[in-house]
Design an enzyme around this catalytic site. Structure first.
Site, PDB file in Angstrom:
ATOM      1  N   LYS A   1      49.218  33.609  40.587  1.00  0.00           N
ATOM      2  CA  LYS A   1      49.332  33.246  41.940  1.00  0.00           C
ATOM      3  C   LYS A   1      50.828  33.632  42.531  1.00  0.00           C
ATOM      4  O   LYS A   1      50.605  33.947  43.690  1.00  0.00           O
ATOM      5  CB  LYS A   1      48.678  32.002  42.424  1.00  0.00           C
ATOM      6  CG  LYS A   1      47.295  31.752  42.142  1.00  0.00           C
ATOM      7  CD  LYS A   1      46.768  30.628  42.659  1.00  0.00           C
ATOM      8  CE  LYS A   1      45.309  30.553  42.779  1.00  0.00           C
ATOM      9  NZ  LYS A   1      44.640  29.089  43.619  1.00  0.00           N
TER      10      LYS A   1
ATOM     11  N   LYS B   1      37.336  39.428  39.881  1.00  0.00           N
ATOM     12  CA  LYS B   1      36.467  38.375  40.457  1.00  0.00           C
ATOM     13  C   LYS B   1      36.216  38.512  41.956  1.00  0.00           C
ATOM     14  O   LYS B   1      37.196  38.786  42.708  1.00  0.00           O
ATOM     15  CB  LYS B   1      37.238  36.821  40.152  1.00  0.00           C
ATOM     16  CG  LYS B   1      36.503  35.683  40.436  1.00  0.00           C
ATOM     17  CD  LYS B   1      37.138  34.496  39.789  1.00  0.00           C
ATOM     18  CE  LYS B   1      36.439  33.311  39.834  1.00  0.00           C
ATOM     19  NZ  LYS B   1      37.469  32.087  39.634  1.00  0.00           N
TER      20      LYS B   1
ATOM     21  N   LYS C   1      37.661  35.504  48.223  1.00  0.00           N
ATOM     22  CA  LYS C   1      37.903  35.334  49.629  1.00  0.00           C
ATOM     23  C   LYS C   1      39.114  36.355  50.066  1.00  0.00           C
ATOM     24  O   LYS C   1      39.335  36.481  51.308  1.00  0.00           O
ATOM     25  CB  LYS C   1      37.756  34.116  50.168  1.00  0.00           C
ATOM     26  CG  LYS C   1      38.763  33.093  49.584  1.00  0.00           C
ATOM     27  CD  LYS C   1      38.309  31.632  49.779  1.00  0.00           C
ATOM     28  CE  LYS C   1      37.924  30.872  48.639  1.00  0.00           C
ATOM     29  NZ  LYS C   1      37.521  29.379  48.969  1.00  0.00           N
TER      30      LYS C   1
END
Length: 344
Positions: A115, A207, A210
């Protein structure tokens, strides 16, 4: 004082549209747990702000996740549904755990590396310490089980390490308080079956997310029937027909993903799906997948819309859930305070 009732804690981040991956990997798995466990379902808004969120969107998304919980079949009367920031024990226990966890443990967390990317110096301290808060989420209720996907297993292992170190560090005062087997449980994972990891409809190696710039990569829980059909028809596939056995899905990520989604939506083993559709072309299989997806998701979408039109009702569910969550967490954190040596 050591007997713990079976209790499940699980959380979902309110960061943008919930999609099919969230539903199959998490929300739909929560529903059957209600029959076997005391369940605490949390909208983890404090985790969401480890990266900047628009405040209005965060409030909207928190209510939308709550609506998805209820629409999918979670019973907020029998179990607890609330948002994390309403229960102060999460933040208070997270600080204690920050002082128990070791830097080396957090440095090994792969999700922070993913991240934060290359510019780690600009990542928030909250993003780095996220696993300590996750441990506090679980252990503020002394939860015995957590449903986890593959990407969260490492964080649960860290929560177990933190619990074990806390129990060891404060063994003497824990024993004095009458807890002979340690204060915090070593929480067990509940790992779900097929399609816990739903992949992008545009790239079967990534994956479903969103944050993907292409809306065609995911099916949102707010999509209507026509949109669902369009996205499945446009989903990436390969030129070969579907295999008759699971081995034939190896090195065919898009085919494997669509078969996995169908299996999860129909609650069938992948082997049974391939027995039914083996040798078929994707056009026929996609139509069957559209029919199943629309049948399963449309009632949830409709109920979410109805709930979102009544914001005060959702806020009442969250407030009542938070009150019940505090009734569990407050005495547990009061014990932590005594064990650690806090006065007052």
């Amino acid at each position: 004082m050591n007997s713990l009732r079976p209790r499940v804690f699980s959380g979902v981040q309110p960061t943008g549209n919930l999609h099919l991956g969230n539903y199959l990997g998490a929300v739909s798995r929560f529903v059957p747990l209600q029959e076997s466990f005391e369940c605490i379902f949390c909208v983890v808004d404090m985790h969401a702000i480890t990266v900047w969120q628009d405040p209005h969107e965060l409030a909207h998304n928190t209510r939308e996740v709550t609506a998805a919980f209820i629409a999918a079949g979670i019973d907020a009367k029998r179990h607890i549904v609330f948002n994390q920031s309403q229960v102060s024990a999460h933040a208070e226990l997270a600080w204690v755990f920050n002082c128990v966890a070791r830097l080396g443990w957090l440095n090994r967390m792969t999700q922070f590396k993913e991240k934060a990317g290359k510019d780690r110096e600009n990542a928030s301290v909250g993003l780095y310490a996220y696993p300590s808060l996750m441990a506090a989420d679980i252990l503020a209720y002394r939860a015995t089980h957590v449903p986890v996907g593959e990407d969260q297993k490492q964080h649960l292992e860290l929560a177990r390490d933190i619990a074990q170190k806390f129990n060891n560090d404060f063994a003497e005062t824990i024993a004095e308080a009458g807890y002979n087997d340690g204060f915090f449980p070593l929480t067990e994972p509940l790992i779900a079956g097929p399609a816990t990891r739903v992949m992008s409809l545009r790239d079967g190696t990534k994956k479903m997310s969103k944050s993907d710039p292409s809306d065609l990569s995911r099916i949102n829980l707010t999509d209507d029937a026509d949109t669902i059909a369009k996205k499945i028809r446009k989903a990436k596939t390969d030129p070969e027909p579907l295999p008759s056995e699971a081995k034939g899905l190896e090195s065919r990520p898009e085919a494997s993903n669509l078969v996995g989604i169908y299996a999860a939506l129909t609650d069938k083993p992948i082997a049974d799906v391939l027995t039914e559709f083996g040798g078929a072309q994707f056009s026929g299989f996609k139509q069957a997948l559209i029919d199943v997806a629309v049948e399963k998701l449309s009632p949830i979408t409709g109920e979410m819309k109805r709930l979102m039109d009544d914001q005060s009702h959702i806020d009442t569910i969250l407030a009542e859930g938070a009150q019940r969550a505090r009734q569990i967490a407050a005495p547990i954190f009061a014990e932590v305070r005594k064990i650690v040596g806090f006065v007052g």
